[in-house]
Design a protein around this motif. Sequence first.
Motif, PDB file in Angstrom:
ATOM      1  N   GLU A  10     -13.972  -6.093   3.435  1.00 38.20           N
ATOM      2  CA  GLU A  10     -13.498  -5.161   2.177  1.00 38.20           C
ATOM      3  C   GLU A  10     -14.200  -3.818   2.090  1.00 38.20           C
ATOM      4  O   GLU A  10     -13.203  -2.732   1.993  1.00 38.20           O
ATOM      5  CB  GLU A  10     -13.770  -5.814   0.854  1.00 38.20           C
ATOM      6  CG  GLU A  10     -13.201  -7.205   0.482  1.00 38.20           C
ATOM      7  CD  GLU A  10     -13.628  -7.857  -0.587  1.00 38.20           C
ATOM      8  OE1 GLU A  10     -12.821  -8.204  -1.579  1.00 38.20           O
ATOM      9  OE2 GLU A  10     -14.788  -7.969  -0.758  1.00 38.20           O
ATOM     10  N   GLN A  59      -3.972  -2.747  -1.294  1.00 37.37           N
ATOM     11  CA  GLN A  59      -4.210  -3.087  -2.506  1.00 37.37           C
ATOM     12  C   GLN A  59      -4.342  -2.086  -3.574  1.00 37.37           C
ATOM     13  O   GLN A  59      -5.144  -1.244  -3.308  1.00 37.37           O
ATOM     14  CB  GLN A  59      -5.229  -4.341  -2.714  1.00 37.37           C
ATOM     15  CG  GLN A  59      -4.635  -5.745  -1.720  1.00 37.37           C
ATOM     16  CD  GLN A  59      -5.635  -6.819  -2.250  1.00 37.37           C
ATOM     17  OE1 GLN A  59      -6.586  -6.596  -2.800  1.00 37.37           O
ATOM     18  NE2 GLN A  59      -5.178  -8.013  -1.702  1.00 37.37           N
ATOM     19  N   VAL A  60      -3.998  -2.299  -4.808  1.00 35.39           N
ATOM     20  CA  VAL A  60      -4.270  -1.348  -5.800  1.00 35.39           C
ATOM     21  C   VAL A  60      -5.759  -1.214  -5.946  1.00 35.39           C
ATOM     22  O   VAL A  60      -6.215  -0.010  -6.087  1.00 35.39           O
ATOM     23  CB  VAL A  60      -3.576  -1.736  -7.175  1.00 35.39           C
ATOM     24  CG1 VAL A  60      -3.815  -0.803  -8.340  1.00 35.39           C
ATOM     25  CG2 VAL A  60      -1.949  -1.573  -7.054  1.00 35.39           C
ATOM     26  N   SER A  61      -6.224  -2.500  -6.035  1.00 39.28           N
ATOM     27  CA  SER A  61      -7.882  -2.407  -6.363  1.00 39.28           C
ATOM     28  C   SER A  61      -8.545  -1.885  -5.154  1.00 39.28           C
ATOM     29  O   SER A  61      -9.585  -1.029  -5.414  1.00 39.28           O
ATOM     30  CB  SER A  61      -8.340  -3.974  -6.269  1.00 39.28           C
ATOM     31  OG  SER A  61      -7.805  -4.568  -5.127  1.00 39.28           O
ATOM     32  N   THR A  62      -8.148  -1.928  -3.991  1.00 42.45           N
ATOM     33  CA  THR A  62      -8.845  -1.175  -2.688  1.00 42.45           C
ATOM     34  C   THR A  62      -8.825   0.346  -3.042  1.00 42.45           C
ATOM     35  O   THR A  62      -9.583   0.966  -2.800  1.00 42.45           O
ATOM     36  CB  THR A  62      -8.023  -1.849  -1.398  1.00 42.45           C
ATOM     37  OG1 THR A  62      -7.986  -2.957  -1.456  1.00 42.45           O
ATOM     38  CG2 THR A  62      -8.799  -1.191  -0.399  1.00 42.45           C
ATOM     39  N   TRP A  63      -7.522   0.677  -3.126  1.00 42.11           N
ATOM     40  CA  TRP A  63      -7.255   2.013  -3.394  1.00 42.11           C
ATOM     41  C   TRP A  63      -8.052   2.567  -4.477  1.00 42.11           C
ATOM     42  O   TRP A  63      -8.904   3.625  -4.508  1.00 42.11           O
ATOM     43  CB  TRP A  63      -5.684   2.308  -3.946  1.00 42.11           C
ATOM     44  CG  TRP A  63      -5.233   3.664  -3.850  1.00 42.11           C
ATOM     45  CD1 TRP A  63      -4.872   4.358  -2.914  1.00 42.11           C
ATOM     46  CD2 TRP A  63      -5.136   4.328  -4.984  1.00 42.11           C
ATOM     47  NE1 TRP A  63      -4.445   5.605  -3.223  1.00 42.11           N
ATOM     48  CE2 TRP A  63      -4.634   5.494  -4.633  1.00 42.11           C
ATOM     49  CE3 TRP A  63      -5.687   4.407  -6.320  1.00 42.11           C
ATOM     50  CZ2 TRP A  63      -4.358   6.707  -5.495  1.00 42.11           C
ATOM     51  CZ3 TRP A  63      -5.199   5.454  -7.155  1.00 42.11           C
ATOM     52  CH2 TRP A  63      -4.826   6.676  -6.697  1.00 42.11           C
ATOM     53  N   PRO A  81       1.181  -9.670  -9.648  1.00 39.46           N
ATOM     54  CA  PRO A  81      -0.095  -8.826  -9.100  1.00 39.46           C
ATOM     55  C   PRO A  81       0.029  -7.225  -9.534  1.00 39.46           C
ATOM     56  O   PRO A  81       1.190  -6.558  -9.937  1.00 39.46           O
ATOM     57  CB  PRO A  81       0.410  -8.713  -7.392  1.00 39.46           C
ATOM     58  CG  PRO A  81       1.847  -9.206  -7.350  1.00 39.46           C
ATOM     59  CD  PRO A  81       2.137 -10.170  -8.712  1.00 39.46           C
ATOM     60  N   ASP A  82      -1.110  -6.674  -9.309  1.00 42.31           N
ATOM     61  CA  ASP A  82      -1.098  -5.135  -9.735  1.00 42.31           C
ATOM     62  C   ASP A  82      -0.122  -4.240  -9.074  1.00 42.31           C
ATOM     63  O   ASP A  82       0.389  -3.266  -9.867  1.00 42.31           O
ATOM     64  CB  ASP A  82      -2.490  -4.865  -9.209  1.00 42.31           C
ATOM     65  CG  ASP A  82      -3.802  -5.307  -9.970  1.00 42.31           C
ATOM     66  OD1 ASP A  82      -3.601  -6.033 -10.908  1.00 42.31           O
ATOM     67  OD2 ASP A  82      -4.916  -5.076  -9.236  1.00 42.31           O
ATOM     68  N   GLU A  83       0.317  -4.546  -7.996  1.00 43.21           N
ATOM     69  CA  GLU A  83       1.373  -3.520  -7.365  1.00 43.21           C
ATOM     70  C   GLU A  83       2.656  -3.770  -8.006  1.00 43.21           C
ATOM     71  O   GLU A  83       3.344  -2.920  -8.082  1.00 43.21           O
ATOM     72  CB  GLU A  83       1.391  -4.062  -5.711  1.00 43.21           C
ATOM     73  CG  GLU A  83       2.412  -3.228  -5.027  1.00 43.21           C
ATOM     74  CD  GLU A  83       2.334  -3.654  -3.511  1.00 43.21           C
ATOM     75  OE1 GLU A  83       1.585  -2.985  -2.512  1.00 43.21           O
ATOM     76  OE2 GLU A  83       2.991  -4.798  -3.097  1.00 43.21           O
ATOM     77  N   GLN A 115       4.419  -0.233  -0.665  1.00 39.49           N
ATOM     78  CA  GLN A 115       4.378  -1.345  -0.913  1.00 39.49           C
ATOM     79  C   GLN A 115       3.697  -2.443   0.250  1.00 39.49           C
ATOM     80  O   GLN A 115       3.969  -2.090   1.544  1.00 39.49           O
ATOM     81  CB  GLN A 115       5.566  -2.089  -1.168  1.00 39.49           C
ATOM     82  CG  GLN A 115       6.097  -1.833  -2.486  1.00 39.49           C
ATOM     83  CD  GLN A 115       7.443  -2.508  -2.845  1.00 39.49           C
ATOM     84  OE1 GLN A 115       7.448  -3.756  -2.842  1.00 39.49           O
ATOM     85  NE2 GLN A 115       8.415  -2.032  -3.330  1.00 39.49           N
ATOM     86  N   TRP A 126       4.195   4.856  -3.971  1.00 42.28           N
ATOM     87  CA  TRP A 126       3.268   3.846  -3.578  1.00 42.28           C
ATOM     88  C   TRP A 126       4.191   2.934  -2.561  1.00 42.28           C
ATOM     89  O   TRP A 126       5.216   2.531  -2.405  1.00 42.28           O
ATOM     90  CB  TRP A 126       2.966   2.680  -4.830  1.00 42.28           C
ATOM     91  CG  TRP A 126       1.891   1.688  -4.472  1.00 42.28           C
ATOM     92  CD1 TRP A 126       2.276   0.515  -4.109  1.00 42.28           C
ATOM     93  CD2 TRP A 126       0.601   1.851  -4.388  1.00 42.28           C
ATOM     94  NE1 TRP A 126       1.252  -0.166  -3.759  1.00 42.28           N
ATOM     95  CE2 TRP A 126      -0.035   0.740  -3.737  1.00 42.28           C
ATOM     96  CE3 TRP A 126      -0.345   2.763  -4.659  1.00 42.28           C
ATOM     97  CZ2 TRP A 126      -1.091   0.215  -3.816  1.00 42.28           C
ATOM     98  CZ3 TRP A 126      -1.660   2.503  -4.464  1.00 42.28           C
ATOM     99  CH2 TRP A 126      -2.147   1.317  -4.035  1.00 42.28           C
TER     100      TRP A 126
END
Lengths: 118, 195
Positions: free
Chosen positions: B156, B77-81, B12-14, B73, B71
């Motif tokens: 979202e 989500q990274v994408s949301t951020w 995952p991105d995180e 945890q 960050w």
Amino acid sequence: MMMTDLNDDILEDIFAQARAVAPVPSDDLIARVMAGATVPQAVPQPAPRRSLGQQVLDLLGGWTAVSGLVTATCAGVWIGVAPPASVENYTATYFGDEINVSIFSEDAIFATGDFFDG
Amino acid sequence: MNAMPDLFAGAPDEALLIAFANGDAQAAQALTERLLPRVLAQATRMLAIQAEAEEVAQEAMIRLWKQAPDWRQGEAQVSTWLYRVVSNLCTDILRKRRGGVSLDQIAEPTDGAPSVVQKMQTNARMQALSDALAALPERQAQAVSLRHLEGLSNPEIAEIMDTNVRSVESLTARGKRALAAIMAGRKAELGYDDD
């Protein structure tokens, strides 16, 4: 026909064209992004401010040490103010009277006389 | 972009972000490959100007690198951020813009191989859309772009905009109506003849 709002179909068409926009990042942009990707250091949190009293307490070893220190101090003061008979000679020495103390005094050891008198 | 070997496939991105924060430079490269195209696309759709979109994309990624050590945890989500950061950066630029934009600044569409005329028309439409977004209240512009340009769901969008779904529904509905009203005057110019 009077021109009013765009109808939904037109707006949806424009949205669809916008969604189809898929630019490929240039090498230059990638390089600039990666140039910024130096491993960052966590920002240290400033230590909380502590009062002078708290700092002195820490210096002495915390509450546990200080409570022992206070007990010993009180005991010392009490002994100074009202010395028990067993230390009276020492306090006299401290204040100038010369006395002799025999550590192995027969009087003290054999005071009861039990060992000899049966 | 030189593709990274699949060292991080499925991660995952995180996880990659945390690996980067722990000193793994390859994780940063993998994240760039994964996220930069989407970040750039979002910025381009909102701004329609390539230089500005690249500036936003770069700034958003730099902010991500800076955020990495702190960050939290599991919180987002990274994408949301990133959606949030890009959206905010774009509305900042739209607010400042609100003037004329020269045509040579407009981003080139990269889909397919349309004719020159088609390209110019698409460019003009994208610019008109961006100008209209600039004229909207910022929250409406963000909600409309996330819903209709990024194709995200209302929940979202609510998370990205830190609000609830009902607010998102209201913002997108009002924003879309306002957008249609603003762009109506450019209907013929954009190649949509009255019928």
